[in-house]
Structures are given as C-alpha cells and as structure tokens.
Design a protein around this motif. Structure first.
Motif, PDB file in Angstrom:
ATOM      1  N   ARG A  37       1.810  69.322  97.323  1.00 39.81           N
ATOM      2  CA  ARG A  37       3.310  69.610  97.472  1.00 39.81           C
ATOM      3  C   ARG A  37       3.427  71.034  97.998  1.00 39.81           C
ATOM      4  N   LYS A  91       8.686  69.369  80.658  1.00 44.13           N
ATOM      5  CA  LYS A  91       8.459  68.607  81.919  1.00 44.13           C
ATOM      6  C   LYS A  91       7.140  67.492  81.555  1.00 44.13           C
ATOM      7  N   GLU A 132       8.454  63.163  90.519  1.00 44.68           N
ATOM      8  CA  GLU A 132       9.163  64.377  89.911  1.00 44.68           C
ATOM      9  C   GLU A 132       9.067  65.539  90.782  1.00 44.68           C
ATOM     10  N   GLN A 133      10.037  66.392  90.694  1.00 38.51           N
ATOM     11  CA  GLN A 133       9.925  67.554  91.399  1.00 38.51           C
ATOM     12  C   GLN A 133       8.792  68.669  90.340  1.00 38.51           C
ATOM     13  N   SER A 143       7.186  72.450  90.110  1.00 32.77           N
ATOM     14  CA  SER A 143       7.629  73.911  90.579  1.00 32.77           C
ATOM     15  C   SER A 143       6.112  74.721  91.170  1.00 32.77           C
TER      16      SER A 143
END
Length: 135
Positions: free
Chosen positions: A134, A101, A74-75, A77
């Motif tokens: 990330r 999410k 998953e992306q 944020s």
C-alpha cells in the motif's frame, strides 16, 4: 526468528523489538537463518509494555488476532508498530490490551475449515507485504 529478521531486512524494517521471552536472535541457528540480514537489522530485547506505554498516544499499535479486522479491508498507516505473537499462545493478554488496531489474516475461501493458524514467520511476511503493497 531468523526468518523474521530476514523478512524485516527485505521489507526495509530496520528495528525489531523483542520481548525477553523471544528466541535469542544471536543463537547460531537463528543467525544462519538470517542469511546475513542480522547485520542490517537492529534487534532489541525490551519490556514491550514499557515500550508501548512510552509511545505517543496516537501511535498505531497493530496486532494480529483472531478477533481482528480483515487486514485487506483496513486502512494501514505509514507509522506505528506491529506486534506478532507466539505461534502456540499468540499475543499475551497483557500486550493485547495495548493493541489499538487488531488485524486478522483471513483464510480462503472464507468459512472453510483450514489450518488453525499460520506460522509466525509466514504471518509476519503476509503482514509486511500488505503494509508495503500500500505504500
């Protein structure tokens, strides 16, 4: 709770918002488990529904759920909040409705019988590490 406070400090998270049902962060055993991190992390006890309802509508509200999407795919944020549930009961149904999410920490290898769940502090560490990895 002490381990989660210590994890927050390690990963640069300065604020933890707890539901009124969360363990007392100032219990002597919790304070000891923080190893001093309680001095660097702000702990608030609030009605989580109210907190989430007062966020901007585009704020990501992440939650770890068994029907979530693989966190590694998953992306993620740079902003938002992460909801971690009680080990025995998970995230309450009322709070789950506010999660936009849904994330899953998959077991390995896939489809193999493993433990039913992760300890909430361990799950918190995995989630925090993946978000920080990330960035």
């Amino acid at each position: 709770m002490g381990t989660i406070i210590r994890l927050a400090d390690w990963f640069g998270i300065t604020d933890i918002i707890c539901s009124p049902d969360t363990a007392d962060a100032f219990n002597p055993k919790v304070v000891q488990a923080t190893m001093g991190s309680i001095a660097r992390v702000n702990i608030y006890y609030e009605d989580l529904i109210n907190v989430i309802d007062n966020l901007p509508t585009d704020t990501p509200v992440y939650g770890t759920l068994l029907d979530g999407k693989n966190i590694y795919d998953e992306q993620l944020s740079d902003n938002g909040i992460i909801i971690m549930g009680n080990e025995g009961n998970g995230i309450s149904k009322e709070i789950e409705k506010k999660v936009n999410k849904k994330l899953l920490i998959p077991n390995y290898p896939p489809k193999r019988d493993t433990a039913d769940s992760l300890n909430v502090a361990i799950a918190t560490a995995v989630v925090c590490a993946e978000f920080r990895r990330r960035r």
